[in-house]
Design a protein around this motif. Structure first.
Motif, PDB file in Angstrom:
ATOM      1  N   PRO A 163       0.816  -1.230   0.000  1.00 37.42           N
ATOM      2  CA  PRO A 163       0.000   0.000   0.000  1.00 37.42           C
ATOM      3  C   PRO A 163       0.844   1.272   0.000  1.00 37.42           C
ATOM      4  O   PRO A 163       0.525   2.236  -0.705  1.00 37.42           O
ATOM      5  CB  PRO A 163      -0.830  -0.132   1.285  1.00 37.42           C
ATOM      6  N   THR A 164       1.930   1.269   0.760  1.00 39.65           N
ATOM      7  CA  THR A 164       2.821   2.434   0.788  1.00 39.65           C
ATOM      8  C   THR A 164       3.539   2.603  -0.546  1.00 39.65           C
ATOM      9  O   THR A 164       3.650   3.721  -1.075  1.00 39.65           O
ATOM     10  CB  THR A 164       3.865   2.277   1.914  1.00 39.65           C
ATOM     11  N   VAL A 165       4.018   1.497  -1.092  1.00 40.17           N
ATOM     12  CA  VAL A 165       4.738   1.528  -2.366  1.00 40.17           C
ATOM     13  C   VAL A 165       3.854   2.111  -3.469  1.00 40.17           C
ATOM     14  O   VAL A 165       4.312   2.924  -4.291  1.00 40.17           O
ATOM     15  CB  VAL A 165       5.200   0.098  -2.744  1.00 40.17           C
ATOM     16  N   ILE A 166       2.588   1.724  -3.485  1.00 41.36           N
ATOM     17  CA  ILE A 166       1.651   2.239  -4.487  1.00 41.36           C
ATOM     18  C   ILE A 166       1.357   3.711  -4.240  1.00 41.36           C
ATOM     19  O   ILE A 166       1.393   4.532  -5.168  1.00 41.36           O
ATOM     20  CB  ILE A 166       0.349   1.408  -4.490  1.00 41.36           C
ATOM     21  N   ALA A 167       1.058   4.063  -2.991  1.00 45.61           N
ATOM     22  CA  ALA A 167       0.709   5.454  -2.671  1.00 45.61           C
ATOM     23  C   ALA A 167       1.865   6.402  -2.996  1.00 45.61           C
ATOM     24  O   ALA A 167       1.638   7.520  -3.488  1.00 45.61           O
ATOM     25  CB  ALA A 167       0.331   5.567  -1.197  1.00 45.61           C
ATOM     26  N   GLN A 168       3.091   5.969  -2.744  1.00 38.39           N
ATOM     27  CA  GLN A 168       4.257   6.816  -3.017  1.00 38.39           C
ATOM     28  C   GLN A 168       4.392   7.146  -4.495  1.00 38.39           C
ATOM     29  O   GLN A 168       5.027   8.136  -4.855  1.00 38.39           O
ATOM     30  CB  GLN A 168       5.531   6.116  -2.546  1.00 38.39           C
ATOM     31  N   ALA A 169       3.818   6.323  -5.369  1.00 38.16           N
ATOM     32  CA  ALA A 169       4.002   6.501  -6.816  1.00 38.16           C
ATOM     33  C   ALA A 169       3.011   7.479  -7.437  1.00 38.16           C
ATOM     34  O   ALA A 169       3.204   7.875  -8.595  1.00 38.16           O
ATOM     35  CB  ALA A 169       3.884   5.151  -7.520  1.00 38.16           C
ATOM     36  N   GLU A 170       1.970   7.878  -6.717  1.00 42.77           N
ATOM     37  CA  GLU A 170       0.932   8.709  -7.335  1.00 42.77           C
ATOM     38  C   GLU A 170       1.493  10.049  -7.814  1.00 42.77           C
ATOM     39  O   GLU A 170       1.332  10.418  -8.985  1.00 42.77           O
ATOM     40  CB  GLU A 170      -0.227   8.944  -6.373  1.00 42.77           C
ATOM     41  N   ALA A 171       2.125  10.790  -6.932  1.00 44.83           N
ATOM     42  CA  ALA A 171       2.652  12.105  -7.319  1.00 44.83           C
ATOM     43  C   ALA A 171       3.738  11.989  -8.398  1.00 44.83           C
ATOM     44  O   ALA A 171       3.718  12.755  -9.375  1.00 44.83           O
ATOM     45  CB  ALA A 171       3.179  12.851  -6.087  1.00 44.83           C
ATOM     46  N   PRO A 172       4.684  11.058  -8.287  1.00 43.34           N
ATOM     47  CA  PRO A 172       5.654  10.898  -9.371  1.00 43.34           C
ATOM     48  C   PRO A 172       5.005  10.558 -10.707  1.00 43.34           C
ATOM     49  O   PRO A 172       5.434  11.054 -11.754  1.00 43.34           O
ATOM     50  CB  PRO A 172       6.551   9.754  -8.881  1.00 43.34           C
ATOM     51  N   PHE A 173       3.985   9.721 -10.679  1.00 42.45           N
ATOM     52  CA  PHE A 173       3.294   9.395 -11.932  1.00 42.45           C
ATOM     53  C   PHE A 173       2.702  10.650 -12.552  1.00 42.45           C
ATOM     54  O   PHE A 173       2.849  10.896 -13.768  1.00 42.45           O
ATOM     55  CB  PHE A 173       2.181   8.366 -11.695  1.00 42.45           C
ATOM     56  N   LEU A 174       2.020  11.456 -11.758  1.00 39.99           N
ATOM     57  CA  LEU A 174       1.364  12.651 -12.293  1.00 39.99           C
ATOM     58  C   LEU A 174       2.374  13.668 -12.801  1.00 39.99           C
ATOM     59  O   LEU A 174       2.077  14.445 -13.721  1.00 39.99           O
ATOM     60  CB  LEU A 174       0.471  13.275 -11.213  1.00 39.99           C
ATOM     61  N   ALA A 175       3.566  13.668 -12.239  1.00 38.70           N
ATOM     62  CA  ALA A 175       4.614  14.571 -12.720  1.00 38.70           C
ATOM     63  C   ALA A 175       5.260  14.039 -13.986  1.00 38.70           C
ATOM     64  O   ALA A 175       5.665  14.805 -14.868  1.00 38.70           O
ATOM     65  CB  ALA A 175       5.677  14.755 -11.630  1.00 38.70           C
ATOM     66  N   LEU A 176       5.345  12.713 -14.096  1.00 40.63           N
ATOM     67  CA  LEU A 176       6.096  12.091 -15.178  1.00 40.63           C
ATOM     68  C   LEU A 176       5.275  11.862 -16.446  1.00 40.63           C
ATOM     69  O   LEU A 176       5.747  12.145 -17.555  1.00 40.63           O
ATOM     70  CB  LEU A 176       6.678  10.767 -14.677  1.00 40.63           C
ATOM     71  N   TYR A 177       4.067  11.340 -16.300  1.00 36.67           N
ATOM     72  CA  TYR A 177       3.371  10.823 -17.479  1.00 36.67           C
ATOM     73  C   TYR A 177       3.035  11.886 -18.525  1.00 36.67           C
ATOM     74  O   TYR A 177       3.202  11.627 -19.731  1.00 36.67           O
ATOM     75  CB  TYR A 177       2.123  10.042 -17.073  1.00 36.67           C
ATOM     76  N   PRO A 178       2.582  13.069 -18.136  1.00 37.40           N
ATOM     77  CA  PRO A 178       2.377  14.092 -19.179  1.00 37.40           C
ATOM     78  C   PRO A 178       3.652  14.420 -19.938  1.00 37.40           C
ATOM     79  O   PRO A 178       3.624  14.618 -21.158  1.00 37.40           O
ATOM     80  CB  PRO A 178       1.856  15.301 -18.381  1.00 37.40           C
ATOM     81  N   ASP A 179       4.775  14.475 -19.227  1.00 32.28           N
ATOM     82  CA  ASP A 179       6.062  14.708 -19.895  1.00 32.28           C
ATOM     83  C   ASP A 179       6.382  13.565 -20.854  1.00 32.28           C
ATOM     84  O   ASP A 179       6.920  13.792 -21.948  1.00 32.28           O
ATOM     85  CB  ASP A 179       7.187  14.824 -18.863  1.00 32.28           C
ATOM     86  N   LEU A 180       6.075  12.351 -20.445  1.00 30.30           N
ATOM     87  CA  LEU A 180       6.349  11.190 -21.295  1.00 30.30           C
ATOM     88  C   LEU A 180       5.531  11.245 -22.579  1.00 30.30           C
ATOM     89  O   LEU A 180       6.061  10.985 -23.669  1.00 30.30           O
ATOM     90  CB  LEU A 180       6.045   9.899 -20.536  1.00 30.30           C
ATOM     91  N   LEU A 181       4.266  11.605 -22.481  1.00 29.63           N
ATOM     92  CA  LEU A 181       3.429  11.684 -23.680  1.00 29.63           C
ATOM     93  C   LEU A 181       3.932  12.777 -24.623  1.00 29.63           C
ATOM     94  O   LEU A 181       3.915  12.596 -25.851  1.00 29.63           O
ATOM     95  CB  LEU A 181       1.973  11.923 -23.296  1.00 29.63           C
ATOM     96  N   ARG A 182       4.394  13.891 -24.066  1.00 29.57           N
ATOM     97  CA  ARG A 182       4.978  14.945 -24.915  1.00 29.57           C
ATOM     98  C   ARG A 182       6.259  14.450 -25.567  1.00 29.57           C
ATOM     99  O   ARG A 182       6.525  14.743 -26.740  1.00 29.57           O
ATOM    100  CB  ARG A 182       5.236  16.205 -24.088  1.00 29.57           C
ATOM    101  N   TYR A 183       7.045  13.694 -24.828  1.00 29.52           N
ATOM    102  CA  TYR A 183       8.285  13.133 -25.370  1.00 29.52           C
ATOM    103  C   TYR A 183       7.973  12.190 -26.528  1.00 29.52           C
ATOM    104  O   TYR A 183       8.629  12.248 -27.573  1.00 29.52           O
ATOM    105  CB  TYR A 183       9.025  12.395 -24.259  1.00 29.52           C
ATOM    106  N   VAL A 184       6.983  11.329 -26.353  1.00 29.82           N
ATOM    107  CA  VAL A 184       6.602  10.393 -27.418  1.00 29.82           C
ATOM    108  C   VAL A 184       6.136  11.160 -28.650  1.00 29.82           C
ATOM    109  O   VAL A 184       6.507  10.819 -29.782  1.00 29.82           O
ATOM    110  CB  VAL A 184       5.515   9.428 -26.922  1.00 29.82           C
ATOM    111  N   GLU A 185       5.336  12.204 -28.439  1.00 28.15           N
ATOM    112  CA  GLU A 185       4.872  13.013 -29.573  1.00 28.15           C
ATOM    113  C   GLU A 185       6.052  13.626 -30.320  1.00 28.15           C
ATOM    114  O   GLU A 185       6.091  13.620 -31.557  1.00 28.15           O
ATOM    115  CB  GLU A 185       3.927  14.113 -29.080  1.00 28.15           C
TER     116      GLU A 185
END
Length: 199
Positions: A164-186
């Motif tokens: 549960p902690t491992v998953i919860a810790q990933a929420e903010a990093p995911f939200l910071a990373l994934y939009p950047d990743l989609l722009r990178y792919v584009e």
């Protein structure tokens, strides 16, 4: 990023579903057909970008039971979890429809897949478990799957114990990373189109 994110990237980049998963399976890229090679190359670039992103570095440095050196393996899986939680923010296609499209696309090229990927596609044909990657049970199963295949798999048990902690810790990093990743792919797809036109 793990299977689900790479399938989403295949969809947004209009590249091969199977090709975008091949980076997680042993293949000789010199023997890949053009469309599979494009997906394989994109997978490699995505993995490098994600590994080097500040949000990933932050996630791997967070205090937890599991060893820091193995946190990146677990990060890939829990990023899939959060992509499914925030799916409506990143796609207009309903999640069940996308999962069906992904499986259909994988099945189409199943015959061009290495044996382990082919077996995975067969299991998806029998039961589409992609949405389950957005559940704690699905994350647990995904980590256990790696533990069974990997000679150092026992070192991931601490992450399971603290899931549960491992998953919860990933929420903010995911939200910071994934939009950047989609722009990178584009950007990568635009570069590829430019090179193709010049050729």
């Amino acid at each position: 990023m793990n299977y689900f994110a790479h399938l989403h990237i295949a969809a947004v980049s209009n590249t091969s579903w199977v090709g975008n998963l091949l980076g997680d399976f042993p293949v000789d890229p010199s023997h890949l057909e053009v469309d599979l090679l494009a997906g394989w190359r994109l997978h490699q670039k995505v993995d490098v970008m994600v590994d080097q992103h500040a949000a990933s570095l932050h996630y791997r440095s967070m205090p937890r039971k599991g060893r820091r050196r193995f946190a990146g393996i677990v990060q890939d899986i829990v990023m899939d979890y959060w992509l499914i939680q925030y799916w409506a923010d990143f796609s207009v296609t309903p999640l069940p429809s996308f999962c069906d499209q992904a499986v259909q696309g994988l099945v189409k090229d199943k015959y061009r897949s290495p044996e382990r990927l082919k077996n995975m596609i067969c299991s998806l044909e029998q039961e589409n478990w992609l949405p389950n990657l957005g559940t704690i049970e699905g994350v647990d199963n995904a980590i256990h799957s790696i533990m069974r295949r990997w000679k150092y798999g026992e070192y991931l048990q601490d992450f399971i114990d603290d899931l549960p902690t491992v998953i919860a810790q990933a929420e903010a990093p995911f939200l910071a990373l994934y939009p950047d990743l989609l722009r990178y792919v584009e950007d990568e797809m635009q570069k590829a189109e430019t090179i193709y036109r010049l050729d």
